[in-house]
Scaffold this active site. Structure first.
Site, short mmCIF file in Angstrom:
data_model
loop_
_atom_site.label_atom_id
_atom_site.label_comp_id
_atom_site.label_asym_id
_atom_site.label_seq_id
_atom_site.Cartn_x
_atom_site.Cartn_y
_atom_site.Cartn_z
N ASP A 234 0.82 -1.22 0.00
CA ASP A 234 0.00 0.00 0.00
C ASP A 234 0.85 1.27 0.00
OD1 ASP A 234 -2.35 1.43 -0.01
OD2 ASP A 234 -2.60 1.38 2.17
N TRP B 52 2.67 8.01 -2.77
CA TRP B 52 4.06 8.15 -3.22
C TRP B 52 4.10 9.02 -4.48
CZ3 TRP B 52 6.78 7.05 -7.66
CH2 TRP B 52 8.18 6.96 -7.55
N ASN C 169 -11.01 -2.71 -4.92
CA ASN C 169 -10.23 -1.78 -5.75
C ASN C 169 -10.88 -1.46 -7.10
OD1 ASN C 169 -7.04 -2.98 -4.47
ND2 ASN C 169 -8.18 -1.16 -3.86
N SER D 9 -7.93 -4.21 5.79
CA SER D 9 -8.52 -4.03 4.45
C SER D 9 -8.88 -5.35 3.73
CB SER D 9 -7.60 -3.16 3.57
OG SER D 9 -7.40 -1.90 4.14
C1 IPE Z 1 -5.41 -2.64 0.23
O1 IPE Z 1 -5.10 -1.32 0.04
C2 IPE Z 1 -5.39 -3.37 -1.09
C3 IPE Z 1 -4.07 -3.50 -1.72
C4 IPE Z 1 -2.95 -3.04 -1.28
C5 IPE Z 1 -4.07 -4.23 -2.96
P1 IPE Z 1 -6.23 -0.20 -0.18
O2 IPE Z 1 -5.51 1.07 -0.41
O3 IPE Z 1 -7.19 -0.64 -1.22
O4 IPE Z 1 -6.97 -0.21 1.22
P2 IPE Z 1 -7.76 0.95 1.98
O5 IPE Z 1 -8.72 1.54 0.99
O6 IPE Z 1 -6.74 1.94 2.43
O7 IPE Z 1 -8.41 0.28 3.13
C1 IPE Z 2 -1.73 0.16 -3.21
O1 IPE Z 2 -1.48 1.52 -3.27
C2 IPE Z 2 -2.01 -0.45 -4.55
C3 IPE Z 2 -3.38 -0.92 -4.73
C4 IPE Z 2 -4.33 -0.85 -3.86
C5 IPE Z 2 -3.70 -1.51 -6.02
P1 IPE Z 2 -2.67 2.58 -3.29
O2 IPE Z 2 -3.03 2.82 -4.71
O3 IPE Z 2 -3.78 2.16 -2.43
O4 IPE Z 2 -1.93 3.85 -2.70
P2 IPE Z 2 -2.56 4.91 -1.71
O5 IPE Z 2 -3.05 4.16 -0.52
O6 IPE Z 2 -3.64 5.61 -2.45
O7 IPE Z 2 -1.41 5.79 -1.37
MG MG Z 3 -4.12 2.43 -0.45
#
Ligand code: IPE
Ligand code: IPE
Ligand code: MG
Length: 248
Positions: free
Chosen positions: A26, A31, A74, A202
């Site tokens: 995550d 980033w 997602n 999550s």
């Molecule tokens: C969890 O991260 C899923 C993955 C890293 C693939 P999310 O970014 O989707 O989770 P939340 O929304 O912060 O709970």
């Molecule tokens: C994790 O990074 C990747 C996936 C959930 C696919 P995020 O895309 O959730 O990154 P943040 O949490 O928005 O920074």
């Molecule tokens: Mg995330």
């Protein structure tokens, strides 16, 4: 290539390597935002981190690495972002297939693959089938994975078997239920790492995490390094895993 070449002999370790580590990858979006880049650039950087960390895990002798790549939730993201993530996955699977004879890494998938594109699904099936013969390091990629969805599916499958007269409700126990999950045959994770500062699960490995140790860090996934992983392993070895018993 998905997995870099084996490094030189691993350094003498201060702490043994946990058998099974799981990571919620995550922080890619934040980033990218910090750098004024589109979220997709974060996913791209995150996938490079995945290569580095998976290689490192293999080189230190880990048995299983499970990574959360895309959750059942997602899909709520923009079409563009979802397409970018799927295209990165496709790129890696193609590379993985190319390098498989050399890497000898078992690649396996957890998740409902019926919802992903037929092309990507075919690649996951091919990768799984080709790498099935390798019994060393195994990477489980959670793709369209949700812990609740996994448990629902297992319950549904058990109900179906009962209705078909193949088994009886009273025959179900925890071990039997575990065998109906995506993780059938794979030991529960010892250590679950979540970078990015979020302190929640999550919908990741809800059943399998019953006695996992958690490690949270503020580092964003694209910045996560083997040194960060070693910090998590060190913290893991300071924990006292009692499994409900009493400290001796
Ligand atoms: C969890 O991260 C899923 C993955 C890293 C693939 P999310 O970014 O989707 O989770 P939340 O929304 O912060 O709970
Ligand atoms: C994790 O990074 C990747 C996936 C959930 C696919 P995020 O895309 O959730 O990154 P943040 O949490 O928005 O920074
Ligand atoms: Mg995330």
């Amino acid at each position: 290539m998905l997995f870099q070449k084996k490094n030189a002999a691993p350094l003498k370790r201060a702490y043994p390597v946990p058998e099974h580590v799981a990571i919620i990858m995550d922080g890619n979006g934040r980033w990218a935002k910090k750098r004024g880049l589109p979220r997709t650039a974060g996913h791209s950087a995150g996938s490079e981190t995945f290569r580095r960390i998976a290689t490192y895990c293999r080189d230190i002798g880990m048995r299983y690495l499970t990574v959360y790549a895309f959750s059942t939730e997602n899909w709520k993201r923009s079409e563009e972002e979802v397409a970018a993530i799927m295209s990165l996955l496709k790129k890696y699977l193609l590379e993985a297939i190319d390098e498989m004879e050399e890497d000898h890494i078992r690649l396996h998938f957890f998740g409902d693959l019926s919802a992903i594109s037929p092309e990507l699904r075919e690649l996951t099936q091919r990768t799984d089938a080709i790498s099935e013969k390798y019994d060393g390091f195994q990477v489980n990629v959670c793709l369209n994975y949700g812990g609740r969805d996994e448990i629902c599916r297992a319950a549904r499958e058990f109900a179906r078997r009962c209705a078909a007269g193949e088994c009886k409700p009273e025959e179900l126990d925890e071990n039997g239920f575990s065998e109906l999950l995506y993780s059938a045959g794979i030991p529960d994770p010892d250590l679950i790492i979540r970078p990015s500062g979020e302190v929640r699960i999550s919908n990741f490995l809800l059943w399998q995490s019953a006695y996992a140790e958690y490690y949270f860090t503020d580092v964003l996934w694209p910045d996560f390094t083997p040194q960060e992983l070693e910090k998590a392993i060190e913290a893991f070895h300071r924990r006292d895993r009692r499994y409900g018993g009493v400290k001796r």
